[in-house]
Design a protein around this motif. Structure first.
Motif, short mmCIF file in Angstrom:
data_model
loop_
_atom_site.label_atom_id
_atom_site.label_comp_id
_atom_site.label_asym_id
_atom_site.label_seq_id
_atom_site.Cartn_x
_atom_site.Cartn_y
_atom_site.Cartn_z
N ALA A 93 0.83 -1.20 0.00
CA ALA A 93 0.00 0.00 0.00
C ALA A 93 0.87 1.25 0.00
O ALA A 93 0.60 2.21 -0.75
N VAL A 94 1.91 1.26 0.82
CA VAL A 94 2.81 2.42 0.87
C VAL A 94 3.54 2.58 -0.47
O VAL A 94 3.64 3.68 -1.02
N ALA A 95 4.06 1.46 -1.00
CA ALA A 95 4.79 1.53 -2.27
C ALA A 95 3.87 1.96 -3.41
O ALA A 95 4.28 2.73 -4.29
N PHE A 96 2.62 1.49 -3.41
CA PHE A 96 1.66 1.84 -4.45
C PHE A 96 1.37 3.33 -4.44
O PHE A 96 1.33 3.99 -5.49
N MET A 97 1.18 3.90 -3.24
CA MET A 97 0.91 5.34 -3.16
C MET A 97 2.11 6.15 -3.64
O MET A 97 1.96 7.20 -4.26
N GLY A 98 3.32 5.64 -3.36
CA GLY A 98 4.51 6.31 -3.89
C GLY A 98 4.57 6.24 -5.41
O GLY A 98 4.97 7.22 -6.07
N ALA A 99 4.15 5.10 -5.98
CA ALA A 99 4.16 4.93 -7.43
C ALA A 99 3.23 5.93 -8.11
O ALA A 99 3.50 6.38 -9.23
N LEU A 100 2.15 6.28 -7.44
CA LEU A 100 1.23 7.26 -8.00
C LEU A 100 1.88 8.63 -8.13
O LEU A 100 1.40 9.49 -8.88
N ARG A 101 2.96 8.86 -7.41
CA ARG A 101 3.71 10.11 -7.48
C ARG A 101 5.04 9.94 -8.22
O ARG A 101 5.93 10.77 -8.09
N GLY A 102 5.17 8.84 -8.94
CA GLY A 102 6.34 8.67 -9.79
C GLY A 102 7.48 7.88 -9.19
O GLY A 102 8.55 7.77 -9.80
N LEU A 103 7.31 7.33 -7.98
CA LEU A 103 8.38 6.56 -7.34
C LEU A 103 8.34 5.11 -7.85
O LEU A 103 7.29 4.47 -7.79
N PRO A 104 9.46 4.57 -8.37
CA PRO A 104 9.47 3.17 -8.83
C PRO A 104 9.05 2.22 -7.70
O PRO A 104 9.43 2.41 -6.55
N LEU A 105 8.29 1.19 -8.05
CA LEU A 105 7.76 0.28 -7.04
C LEU A 105 8.87 -0.38 -6.22
O LEU A 105 8.74 -0.54 -5.01
N ARG A 106 9.97 -0.77 -6.88
CA ARG A 106 11.05 -1.44 -6.15
C ARG A 106 11.61 -0.51 -5.06
O ARG A 106 11.78 -0.93 -3.92
N GLU A 107 11.85 0.74 -5.43
CA GLU A 107 12.35 1.70 -4.44
C GLU A 107 11.30 1.98 -3.39
O GLU A 107 11.59 2.14 -2.20
N GLY A 108 10.03 2.01 -3.81
CA GLY A 108 8.94 2.25 -2.87
C GLY A 108 8.86 1.18 -1.80
O GLY A 108 8.58 1.48 -0.63
N ARG A 109 9.09 -0.08 -2.20
CA ARG A 109 9.04 -1.18 -1.22
C ARG A 109 10.18 -1.06 -0.20
O ARG A 109 9.98 -1.31 0.99
N VAL A 110 11.35 -0.67 -0.67
CA VAL A 110 12.49 -0.49 0.24
C VAL A 110 12.20 0.64 1.24
O VAL A 110 12.41 0.48 2.45
N ARG A 111 11.71 1.74 0.73
CA ARG A 111 11.38 2.87 1.61
C ARG A 111 10.22 2.51 2.54
O ARG A 111 10.20 2.93 3.70
N ALA A 112 9.25 1.75 2.02
CA ALA A 112 8.11 1.36 2.85
C ALA A 112 8.55 0.54 4.04
O ALA A 112 8.08 0.77 5.17
N ASP A 113 9.44 -0.41 3.83
CA ASP A 113 9.93 -1.23 4.94
C ASP A 113 10.59 -0.36 6.01
O ASP A 113 10.37 -0.55 7.21
N ALA A 114 11.39 0.62 5.57
CA ALA A 114 12.08 1.49 6.52
C ALA A 114 11.08 2.36 7.29
O ALA A 114 11.18 2.52 8.52
N LEU A 115 10.11 2.92 6.58
CA LEU A 115 9.12 3.78 7.23
C LEU A 115 8.24 3.01 8.19
O LEU A 115 7.94 3.48 9.30
N LEU A 116 7.82 1.82 7.79
CA LEU A 116 6.97 1.01 8.67
C LEU A 116 7.74 0.59 9.92
O LEU A 116 7.17 0.57 11.03
N GLU A 117 9.00 0.27 9.77
CA GLU A 117 9.82 -0.09 10.92
C GLU A 117 9.96 1.10 11.87
O GLU A 117 9.81 0.97 13.10
#
Length: 309
Positions: A93-117
């Motif tokens: 969900a976090v990565a998908f919302m980032g993708a809507l703003r142009g963030l690649p999904l792979r990078e979004g998943r990495v950032r999502a893990d860090a933010l959720l932690e």
């Protein structure tokens, strides 16, 4: 520079003006609160600033763009109406919302893990949204709002429905974003949030800005309140008390005289009043809100407070 500039915004629905000539400026890097009761025009104003709807009159710039859509990739927006796909995991969900703003999904998943932690939800990153509590789901949506590292974050009633613990976490996240230089604009009908967080506020009622300035400037519209308690109940020193002094039990309260408290102290001491306690209290933002917007609007605001879960 200003992250947002609005001049004379007007918007009507079905012949009724929801926003009636609102002008405001949000400085870059500030935490700016739009404060007012439900129905005051806060959400409509935010949507016009973001370019979701166009004003009937007036103009606005968003991060220097006269057409707000051009700045969309630099903005994170959390609307009042929350919405996540319930089958998605928190990470997706976090990565998908980032993708809507142009963030690649792979990078979004990495950032999502860090933010959720960081938000204390690391153990829930692979759980579907439908299994999370309301507060946790709202935190996930907020993280999705910032995962693409926007320059401006706009939050519409972000504290609505959160318990005290999650409200505190959200306040911490907002402060953390501001420390990194991100501009934060949020609307709220809870004065305490604006008082704790904001450098500047706009008080809106009836579709109009009643005040735009710093919290200290709002408080500065009222004089500090003096409270004094004496051992003696009466004496010639009573004449030194201001005309607006109100009896409170064994003491009095009144607005701080323009001459300061020192002449009063001297009169009380010389007159043998026997001062037991004396305090000078600055007006709170609620007091300033009453003075600026009126008691009726303040009562409406108080009636809309949610019980703390």
């Amino acid at each position: 520079m200003d992250a947002i500039v609005a001049e004379g915004l007007v918007k009507s629905f079905d012949g009724k003006r929801a926003v009636d000539g609102i002008s405001l400026r949000v400085p870059e890097g500030a935490i700016f609160g739009v404060l007012g009761p439900n129905g005051a025009g806060k959400t409509t104003t935010l949507r016009m600033l973001l370019g979701i709807i166009d004003p009937d009159a007036g103009h606005r710039t968003l991060l220097g763009e006269a057409r707000p859509i051009r700045a969309a990739h630099h903005v994170g927006y959390l609307p009042e109406e929350r919405g996540l796909y319930p089958a998605m995991t928190a990470r997706e969900a976090v990565a998908f919302m980032g993708a809507l703003r142009g963030l690649p999904l792979r990078e979004g998943r990495v950032r999502a893990d860090a933010l959720l932690e960081e938000a204390g939800l690391g153990d829930s990153r692979l759980k579907p949204i439908r299994t999370l509590s309301k507060g946790m789901a709202q935190t996930v949506q907020l993280l999705g709002t910032i995962v693409h590292r926007p320059r401006l974050i706009v939050l519409d009633e972000p504290f609505s429905g959160l318990d005290a613990l999650n409200q505190g976490r959200l306040e911490g996240l907002i402060r953390g974003q501001a420390r990194e230089g991100v501009t934060v604009l949020f609307s709220t009908h809870v004065i305490a949030h604006a008082e704790r967080l904001c450098e500047r506020i706009a008080i809106i009622a009836g579709g109009r800005v009643r005040f735009d300035g710093s919290v200290d400037e709002a408080r500065g519209r009222l004089r500090p309140q003096v409270r004094v308690r004496t051992r003696a109940a009466d004496g010639a020193w009573r004449a030194a008390l201001p005309a607006d002094a109100v009896t409170e039990g064994n003491g009095w309260s009144f607005a701080l005289p323009e001459s300061g408290v020192e002449p009063l102290l001297k009169a009380l001491i010389d007159g043998g009043a026997g001062i037991e306690t004396l305090s000078i209290e600055r007006p709170g933002l609620h007091d300033a809100f009453v003075a600026i917007a009126g008691a009726a609007v303040a009562a409406e605001l108080d009636a809309q407070k949610e019980p703390v879960a």
